[in-house]
Every structure is written in C-alpha cells, then in structure tokens.
Design a protein around this motif. Structure first.
Motif, short mmCIF file in Angstrom:
data_model
loop_
_atom_site.label_atom_id
_atom_site.label_comp_id
_atom_site.label_asym_id
_atom_site.label_seq_id
_atom_site.Cartn_x
_atom_site.Cartn_y
_atom_site.Cartn_z
N ILE A 227 0.84 -1.21 0.00
CA ILE A 227 0.00 0.00 0.00
C ILE A 227 0.87 1.25 0.00
O ILE A 227 0.63 2.20 -0.76
CB ILE A 227 -0.95 -0.01 1.21
N ARG A 228 1.90 1.27 0.84
CA ARG A 228 2.80 2.42 0.89
C ARG A 228 3.52 2.59 -0.45
O ARG A 228 3.75 3.71 -0.91
CB ARG A 228 3.83 2.26 2.00
N ARG A 229 3.85 1.46 -1.09
CA ARG A 229 4.55 1.53 -2.37
C ARG A 229 3.67 2.16 -3.44
O ARG A 229 4.17 2.91 -4.30
CB ARG A 229 4.96 0.10 -2.77
N LEU A 230 2.38 1.90 -3.40
CA LEU A 230 1.47 2.53 -4.36
C LEU A 230 1.49 4.05 -4.20
O LEU A 230 1.55 4.79 -5.19
CB LEU A 230 0.04 2.01 -4.15
N ALA A 231 1.40 4.53 -2.96
CA ALA A 231 1.43 5.98 -2.73
C ALA A 231 2.76 6.57 -3.15
O ALA A 231 2.80 7.67 -3.73
CB ALA A 231 1.15 6.27 -1.25
N ASP A 232 3.85 5.86 -2.88
CA ASP A 232 5.17 6.36 -3.27
C ASP A 232 5.30 6.46 -4.79
O ASP A 232 6.10 7.27 -5.29
CB ASP A 232 6.27 5.45 -2.71
N ARG A 233 4.53 5.68 -5.52
CA ARG A 233 4.53 5.76 -6.98
C ARG A 233 3.64 6.89 -7.50
O ARG A 233 3.54 7.11 -8.70
CB ARG A 233 4.05 4.44 -7.58
N GLY A 234 2.98 7.60 -6.58
CA GLY A 234 2.17 8.75 -6.98
C GLY A 234 0.69 8.47 -7.09
O GLY A 234 -0.09 9.37 -7.44
N LEU A 235 0.26 7.24 -6.79
CA LEU A 235 -1.16 6.94 -6.83
C LEU A 235 -1.85 7.47 -5.57
O LEU A 235 -1.25 7.56 -4.51
CB LEU A 235 -1.40 5.43 -6.92
N ALA A 236 -3.11 7.82 -5.72
CA ALA A 236 -3.94 8.09 -4.54
C ALA A 236 -4.49 6.75 -4.05
O ALA A 236 -4.84 5.89 -4.85
CB ALA A 236 -5.09 9.02 -4.91
N VAL A 237 -4.52 6.58 -2.74
CA VAL A 237 -5.00 5.34 -2.15
C VAL A 237 -6.02 5.66 -1.06
O VAL A 237 -5.77 6.52 -0.21
CB VAL A 237 -3.85 4.51 -1.55
N ILE A 238 -7.16 4.99 -1.10
CA ILE A 238 -8.13 5.04 -0.01
C ILE A 238 -8.21 3.65 0.59
O ILE A 238 -8.38 2.66 -0.13
CB ILE A 238 -9.54 5.46 -0.50
N VAL A 239 -8.06 3.58 1.90
CA VAL A 239 -8.11 2.30 2.60
C VAL A 239 -9.18 2.37 3.69
O VAL A 239 -9.19 3.31 4.50
CB VAL A 239 -6.75 1.95 3.24
N ILE A 240 -10.08 1.40 3.71
CA ILE A 240 -10.99 1.22 4.83
C ILE A 240 -10.35 0.24 5.80
O ILE A 240 -9.90 -0.84 5.38
CB ILE A 240 -12.36 0.67 4.39
N SER A 241 -10.27 0.60 7.07
CA SER A 241 -9.70 -0.32 8.04
C SER A 241 -10.24 -0.04 9.43
O SER A 241 -10.45 1.12 9.80
CB SER A 241 -8.17 -0.21 8.05
N HIS A 242 -10.46 -1.13 10.19
CA HIS A 242 -10.81 -1.02 11.60
C HIS A 242 -9.59 -1.22 12.49
O HIS A 242 -9.65 -0.96 13.69
CB HIS A 242 -11.84 -2.09 11.98
N ASN A 243 -8.50 -1.70 11.92
CA ASN A 243 -7.32 -2.04 12.70
C ASN A 243 -6.47 -0.79 12.93
O ASN A 243 -5.82 -0.30 12.01
CB ASN A 243 -6.52 -3.12 11.97
N MET A 244 -6.47 -0.28 14.17
CA MET A 244 -5.77 0.97 14.44
C MET A 244 -4.26 0.85 14.24
O MET A 244 -3.60 1.81 13.83
CB MET A 244 -6.07 1.43 15.87
N ASN A 245 -3.70 -0.33 14.52
CA ASN A 245 -2.26 -0.51 14.28
C ASN A 245 -1.96 -0.34 12.80
O ASN A 245 -1.00 0.35 12.42
CB ASN A 245 -1.81 -1.89 14.77
N ASP A 246 -2.77 -0.97 11.95
CA ASP A 246 -2.57 -0.84 10.51
C ASP A 246 -2.80 0.60 10.04
O ASP A 246 -2.07 1.12 9.20
CB ASP A 246 -3.52 -1.77 9.76
N VAL A 247 -3.82 1.23 10.58
CA VAL A 247 -4.15 2.60 10.21
C VAL A 247 -2.96 3.52 10.42
O VAL A 247 -2.57 4.29 9.53
CB VAL A 247 -5.38 3.11 11.00
N PHE A 248 -2.36 3.45 11.59
CA PHE A 248 -1.27 4.37 11.91
C PHE A 248 0.05 3.94 11.27
O PHE A 248 0.98 4.74 11.19
CB PHE A 248 -1.13 4.53 13.42
N ARG A 249 0.12 2.70 10.78
CA ARG A 249 1.31 2.28 10.05
C ARG A 249 1.32 2.84 8.64
O ARG A 249 2.38 3.16 8.09
CB ARG A 249 1.34 0.75 9.98
N VAL A 250 0.15 2.93 8.02
CA VAL A 250 0.11 3.17 6.58
C VAL A 250 -0.43 4.54 6.18
O VAL A 250 -0.16 5.02 5.08
CB VAL A 250 -0.73 2.05 5.91
N ALA A 251 -1.18 5.21 7.06
CA ALA A 251 -1.92 6.42 6.66
C ALA A 251 -1.06 7.67 6.59
O ALA A 251 -0.14 7.86 7.40
CB ALA A 251 -3.08 6.66 7.64
#
Length: 269
Positions: A201-225
């Motif tokens: 997911i981070r790699r997609l953003a680094d390539r310039g894409l916009a990314v929307i992620v739905i997540s309930h997992n707060m650990n994942d949220v703060f890792r990737v957002a």
C-alpha cells in the motif's frame, strides 16, 4: 516590482494542483435510511487516506459512490478538477479508479495471469495473446516488489491470503489506475502477510497513486496512513493528517463523533 510579485502569487495560487478526487456535500439515502449526509472529502495523489468508522458509519456506501456502484442523491464528485457523473463501475475504471473489495473477486480455478486480465483479455489476430499478458502480469508484480509468488501461472487457489491480496492489488494497478480503493485489505491475514500488504500500500502511494483504505485495525491505520478521515453515522466528522491524531482520538471520533482532545489541540471535531 511589487506588482510583479503580486502577479506571481496570484499565478501560483491559480496553478496550484488540487486533489485528484474531491467529494462535495455527498448525500445517499436508501429509503428512510440516511447512509451519507453532506460528506466532504479531498483525496490527494501520492498519499494514503484511511477511511475509519464504526460498523454502519457509511464507509462502504461512500467508496461505492466513488466506484460507480451507487449514484449520490445530492452533491458532486470532482475528478481532476472536473465534475463527473459515475453511472457504473466501468465509468469509474475509465477514469482510473479501481477498487479491491474485501472478497477480492478472484477466481480460484484460474491462474494469476487469467485473473489479472479477466474481462480485459488481450487479443492478437483473433486469439488470446497469452505471452503479452504473462509478460505484463509479471512486470506489474515485479514493479510492486511482489516477490513471494513463484509463478504467474500458479492457480489462485494455491496462494496464501497475503499473496491473493497482493495479486488483487496488482490487478488494480495494471490498468494505469490513478486511485486505488481497498476495503479491509488486511482482514483475516496473519502478521507476516499483513506486513507485506501494508508495504505494498505504501509503495502505491510512493509511486504517486492516490489510495483510499478502509480499516478497523488501528495498528494498521497508523502504520500506513498519511491522512485519516472519520465517518460517524454517515457524516464526516474529521479529516486530519495522521501526525495530528492518535488512537484514542480516532476511537473517540468513531464512537461519538467528537473528541475533546482534538478540540483542545485546535482541531474541529
């Protein structure tokens, strides 16, 4: 001289790029149920925007409006600065909007190449161009650093959960997408598989894409957002850079629609 500076400032303001996607005052009703009310959201390119909210908050309805499945009852969807009317998923895909749903929509009995080109097969002289599809699938996986897949001719049924998610994401970017939407991409994955997907997911953003992620997992949220948008009962109650938030604030916003801690820090909840 001052006139020249003023002109430059005005010109910079006029040419400053806006968000890739902008939602303005989006409403969506299902009979008497108000699923979305007056929702505003900007989605910039090159960033991961996490959409957080409790069950029934309207997250899935919102991404389905963006994906062309639901048509808003009111409001505007603005894509690259122009209002658009998304009447179907095909309309969204034509703009470069791809969605990876929680069920992934992969066919277990087909291999990776066949899944990535399903419904969009390449044909040459009236027959399937298997070689070019295989090359494109392999190059896309390689460009996203997906290295755990042994062969693009593996049946999808033989893949792990993390590999399946990686293939679904690679499929979404194969078609020159500009925005990739993911619904709970790490649900039911183990720790190692989750790590692979979050890095992707981070790699997609680094390539310039916009990314929307739905997540309930707060650990994942703060890792990737980069940014977190919080929906409560169909209303957007906060959109903030991740640096301005913590887990407690996000949970408070999700459950009550406000956070005194965010208000004290100068935010509006």
């Amino acid at each position: 001289m001052r006139r020249s500076d003023d002109a430059g400032t005005e010109e910079d303001a006029m040419t400053e790029p806006g968000p890739l996607l902008r939602l303005e005052k989006i409403d969506k009703n299902f009979g008497p149920v108000h699923a979305l009310t007056n929702v505003d959201l900007d989605v910039p390119a090159g960033q991961v925007t996490v959409l957080a909210g409790d069950n029934g908050a309207g997250k899935s309805v919102l991404i389905k409006c963006i994906a062309g499945i639901h048509r808003p009852d009111a409001g505007r969807i603005i894509w690259e600065g122009r209002p658009v009317d998304l009447r179907s998923p095909r309309d969204a895909a034509a703009l470069g909007i791809e969605t990876v749903y929680q069920d992934l929509a992969l066919c277990d009995n087909l291999d990776i190449v066949q899944n990535m080109f399903l419904g969009r097969e390449r044909v040459r002289h009236g027959i399937l161009d298997e070689e070019q599809m295989e090359i494109a699938a392999r190059d896309t996986l390689r460009s996203l650093a997906v290295t755990t897949v042994q062969s693009v001719r593996q049946p999808v049924a033989s893949l792990s959960g993390g590999q399946r998610q990686s293939v679904a994401i690679a499929k979404s970017v194969l078609w020159n997408s500009k925005l990739v939407i993911m619904d709970e991409p790490t649900a039911a994955l183990g720790v190692a598989q989750t790590e692979v997907v979050l890095e992707l997911i981070r790699r997609l953003a680094d390539r310039g894409l916009a990314v929307i992620v739905i997540s309930h997992n707060m650990n994942d949220v703060f890792r990737v957002a980069d940014r977190i948008a919080v929906l409560t009962l169909g209303r957007m109650v906060a959109v903030r850079p991740v640096a301005e938030l913590d887990r407690k604030i996000v949970v408070e916003l999700m459950t009550s629609g406000r956070s005194d801690r965010l208000a004290e820090a100068g935010g509006r909840s």
